[in-house]
Design a protein around this motif. Structure first.
Motif, PDB file in Angstrom:
ATOM      1  N   LEU A   1       0.802  -1.216   0.000  1.00 15.47           N
ATOM      2  CA  LEU A   1       0.000   0.000   0.000  1.00 15.47           C
ATOM      3  C   LEU A   1       0.838   1.272   0.000  1.00 15.47           C
ATOM      4  O   LEU A   1       0.644   2.171  -0.818  1.00 15.47           O
ATOM      5  CB  LEU A   1      -0.941   0.001   1.211  1.00 15.47           C
ATOM      6  CG  LEU A   1      -1.821   1.233   1.399  1.00 15.47           C
ATOM      7  CD1 LEU A   1      -2.859   1.329   0.287  1.00 15.47           C
ATOM      8  CD2 LEU A   1      -2.514   1.198   2.768  1.00 15.47           C
ATOM      9  N   PHE A   2       1.809   1.353   0.911  1.00 21.95           N
ATOM     10  CA  PHE A   2       2.521   2.606   1.133  1.00 21.95           C
ATOM     11  C   PHE A   2       3.336   3.082  -0.068  1.00 21.95           C
ATOM     12  O   PHE A   2       3.579   4.264  -0.223  1.00 21.95           O
ATOM     13  CB  PHE A   2       3.452   2.486   2.342  1.00 21.95           C
ATOM     14  CG  PHE A   2       2.751   2.463   3.671  1.00 21.95           C
ATOM     15  CD1 PHE A   2       1.412   2.798   3.768  1.00 21.95           C
ATOM     16  CD2 PHE A   2       3.418   2.091   4.811  1.00 21.95           C
ATOM     17  CE1 PHE A   2       0.752   2.775   4.987  1.00 21.95           C
ATOM     18  CE2 PHE A   2       2.780   2.069   6.047  1.00 21.95           C
ATOM     19  CZ  PHE A   2       1.441   2.406   6.129  1.00 21.95           C
ATOM     20  N   PHE A   3       3.781   2.175  -0.907  1.00 22.93           N
ATOM     21  CA  PHE A   3       4.601   2.556  -2.061  1.00 22.93           C
ATOM     22  C   PHE A   3       3.770   3.098  -3.233  1.00 22.93           C
ATOM     23  O   PHE A   3       4.304   3.765  -4.112  1.00 22.93           O
ATOM     24  CB  PHE A   3       5.384   1.345  -2.595  1.00 22.93           C
ATOM     25  CG  PHE A   3       6.505   0.899  -1.715  1.00 22.93           C
ATOM     26  CD1 PHE A   3       7.634   1.686  -1.541  1.00 22.93           C
ATOM     27  CD2 PHE A   3       6.458  -0.325  -1.080  1.00 22.93           C
ATOM     28  CE1 PHE A   3       8.679   1.267  -0.745  1.00 22.93           C
ATOM     29  CE2 PHE A   3       7.504  -0.750  -0.274  1.00 22.93           C
ATOM     30  CZ  PHE A   3       8.617   0.048  -0.106  1.00 22.93           C
ATOM     31  N   TYR A   4       2.471   2.824  -3.234  1.00 20.45           N
ATOM     32  CA  TYR A   4       1.787   2.786  -4.523  1.00 20.45           C
ATOM     33  C   TYR A   4       1.391   4.139  -5.106  1.00 20.45           C
ATOM     34  O   TYR A   4       1.328   4.285  -6.322  1.00 20.45           O
ATOM     35  CB  TYR A   4       0.600   1.813  -4.443  1.00 20.45           C
ATOM     36  CG  TYR A   4       1.126   0.401  -4.552  1.00 20.45           C
ATOM     37  CD1 TYR A   4       1.108  -0.250  -5.771  1.00 20.45           C
ATOM     38  CD2 TYR A   4       1.724  -0.238  -3.472  1.00 20.45           C
ATOM     39  CE1 TYR A   4       1.635  -1.519  -5.907  1.00 20.45           C
ATOM     40  CE2 TYR A   4       2.266  -1.499  -3.600  1.00 20.45           C
ATOM     41  CZ  TYR A   4       2.223  -2.138  -4.825  1.00 20.45           C
ATOM     42  OH  TYR A   4       2.775  -3.385  -4.959  1.00 20.45           O
ATOM     43  N   SER A   5       1.145   5.145  -4.283  1.00 22.03           N
ATOM     44  CA  SER A   5       0.918   6.466  -4.868  1.00 22.03           C
ATOM     45  C   SER A   5       2.213   6.980  -5.481  1.00 22.03           C
ATOM     46  O   SER A   5       2.199   7.668  -6.507  1.00 22.03           O
ATOM     47  CB  SER A   5       0.393   7.446  -3.817  1.00 22.03           C
ATOM     48  OG  SER A   5       1.347   7.672  -2.789  1.00 22.03           O
ATOM     49  N   GLY A   6       3.349   6.624  -4.864  1.00 20.78           N
ATOM     50  CA  GLY A   6       4.646   6.989  -5.432  1.00 20.78           C
ATOM     51  C   GLY A   6       4.918   6.289  -6.741  1.00 20.78           C
ATOM     52  O   GLY A   6       5.356   6.916  -7.720  1.00 20.78           O
ATOM     53  N   PHE A   7       4.659   4.981  -6.778  1.00 22.66           N
ATOM     54  CA  PHE A   7       4.815   4.243  -8.032  1.00 22.66           C
ATOM     55  C   PHE A   7       3.955   4.868  -9.124  1.00 22.66           C
ATOM     56  O   PHE A   7       4.391   5.052 -10.252  1.00 22.66           O
ATOM     57  CB  PHE A   7       4.395   2.786  -7.839  1.00 22.66           C
ATOM     58  CG  PHE A   7       5.345   1.955  -7.010  1.00 22.66           C
ATOM     59  CD1 PHE A   7       6.634   2.380  -6.735  1.00 22.66           C
ATOM     60  CD2 PHE A   7       4.931   0.726  -6.502  1.00 22.66           C
ATOM     61  CE1 PHE A   7       7.498   1.605  -5.974  1.00 22.66           C
ATOM     62  CE2 PHE A   7       5.789  -0.060  -5.748  1.00 22.66           C
ATOM     63  CZ  PHE A   7       7.069   0.383  -5.483  1.00 22.66           C
ATOM     64  N   ALA A   8       2.694   5.193  -8.771  1.00 16.65           N
ATOM     65  CA  ALA A   8       1.764   5.743  -9.759  1.00 16.65           C
ATOM     66  C   ALA A   8       2.280   7.058 -10.325  1.00 16.65           C
ATOM     67  O   ALA A   8       2.079   7.351 -11.511  1.00 16.65           O
ATOM     68  CB  ALA A   8       0.385   5.933  -9.129  1.00 16.65           C
TER      69      ALA A   8
END
Length: 347
Positions: free
Chosen positions: A189-196
């Motif tokens: 969860l925590f990585f995913y706005s950054g990945f996006a």
């Protein structure tokens, strides 16, 4: 609930069976025969993890070096802050996987966690690598200081930090279960706005080298999250006294808080980036929470986002739902080995 402190697993104990009796707090000789392990399908997980081997400096950053100065000020700021976030999260994962392995009495778990730990070290190196490609050492250091100084990032990571440190100080089964929940949140969860954010840049043909690196990290994290969730379920099944309403309610509460913190962070770091739909991002964060809860064997809590509202992301990374994507096609187009660090030999 009283909970006995676990002892570190012995390296070798020939009087115990080769097949572990439990993943944590059990008995095993320390001898690993992959053809005789308690959870046989974990060998396939081990093989997938090993098959994902890559190195940061094999990715050509030549185009990114030229493009970074042409990004908008908001894009540059988000780029540095997101890298700072990712490095803050990945750095402790190398150690956390190693610490969990010290208490794992199943040698197959020890081996898988060793691979995960090595991959987390590569991830952390990759953040240094991409930053060294595009900004000065001073700016690199400032990005890596975010995890210690940025108040929103500190607030966002506070519960994770507390939970991880509690496991170090009190290695009980309950704290191992909680650490696995926090690790699941981190990996899933925590990585995913950054990945996006990086995939958003790639959609506009910006910083494609960075997005390719991120897609490799993303692929690893999908596998890590899947294994951690299975380790959680196995541990909970072996210690059913912890499978109670209070603990499960705690898991749901942590997910709700994590989603709120992730949405606050994404609004803070991405609000000025052209083309980023923050409402869609919030739906994506909730979708990721639902997905990780399902993997943990629990129920979804965001009924409006059972499906991925940002389906375009699937073009950039493997998906553990089994959805076929063009990741390897992307790899053949974008993954270019260089003979020197960061592609500077091409300058």
């Amino acid at each position: 609930m009283s909970d006995v402190l676990l002892e570190k697993a012995k390296t070798m104990e020939p009087r115990n069976p080769n097949k572990a009796t439990k993943v944590f707090g059990g008995k095993s000789s320390g001898i690993l025969n992959w053809n005789d392990i308690k959870y046989p399908h974990w060998y396939k997980m081990y093989k997938r993890l090993v098959g994902n081997y890559w190195q940061a400096d094999e990715i050509n950053m030549f185009s990114d070096v030229k493009q970074f100065p042409m990004l908008t000020e908001a894009e540059q700021d988000a780029y540095l802050k997101v890298i700072g976030l990712l490095s803050t999260l990945d750095a402790p994962q190398t150690r956390t996987a190693l610490l969990l392995s010290l208490y794992a009495t199943d040698p197959s778990v020890q081996s898988i966690l060793a691979v995960i730990s090595q991959q987390e070290a590569v991830h952390n190196e990759s953040y240094s690598y991409v930053l060294s490609s595009v900004v000065t050492l001073k700016e690199q250091n400032e990005a890596f200081e975010l995890g210690r100084k940025n108040p929103i990032l500190l607030k966002r990571n506070e519960r994770l930090i507390t939970g991880y440190n509690e496991f170090v100080e009190n290695p009980t089964v309950e704290n191992i279960l909680k650490t696995l929940v926090y690790t699941s949140l981190l990996e899933g969860l925590f990585f995913y706005s950054g990945f996006a954010f990086f995939y958003h840049l790639a959609r506009e043909n910006k910083m494609v080298g960075t997005s390719t690196m991120i897609s490799y990290i993303n692929r690893d994290e999908l596998e890590h999250g899947k294994f951690i969730s299975e380790l959680f379920r196995a541990t909970l099944a072996e210690y059913p006294e912890h499978n109670n309403k209070d603990f499960i309610d705690w898991v749901y509460q942590e997910f709700k808080v994590a989603v709120d913190m992730e949405m606050e962070w994404s609004n803070y770091v991405l609000s000025d980036v052209d083309g980023m739909d923050l409402n869609q991002m919030q739906g994506y964060i909730q979708y990721r929470a639902n997905k990780m809860l399902r993997l943990l064997g629990l129920s979804e809590i965001y009924p409006d986002n059972v499906e991925n509202p940002m389906k375009w992301i699937r073009a950039y990374v493997d998906n553990i739902d089994g959805t076929k994507t063009d990741f390897f096609e992307q790899k053949s187009r974008q993954y270019t080995k260089t003979s020197d660090l960061n592609g500077f030999d091409d300058l």
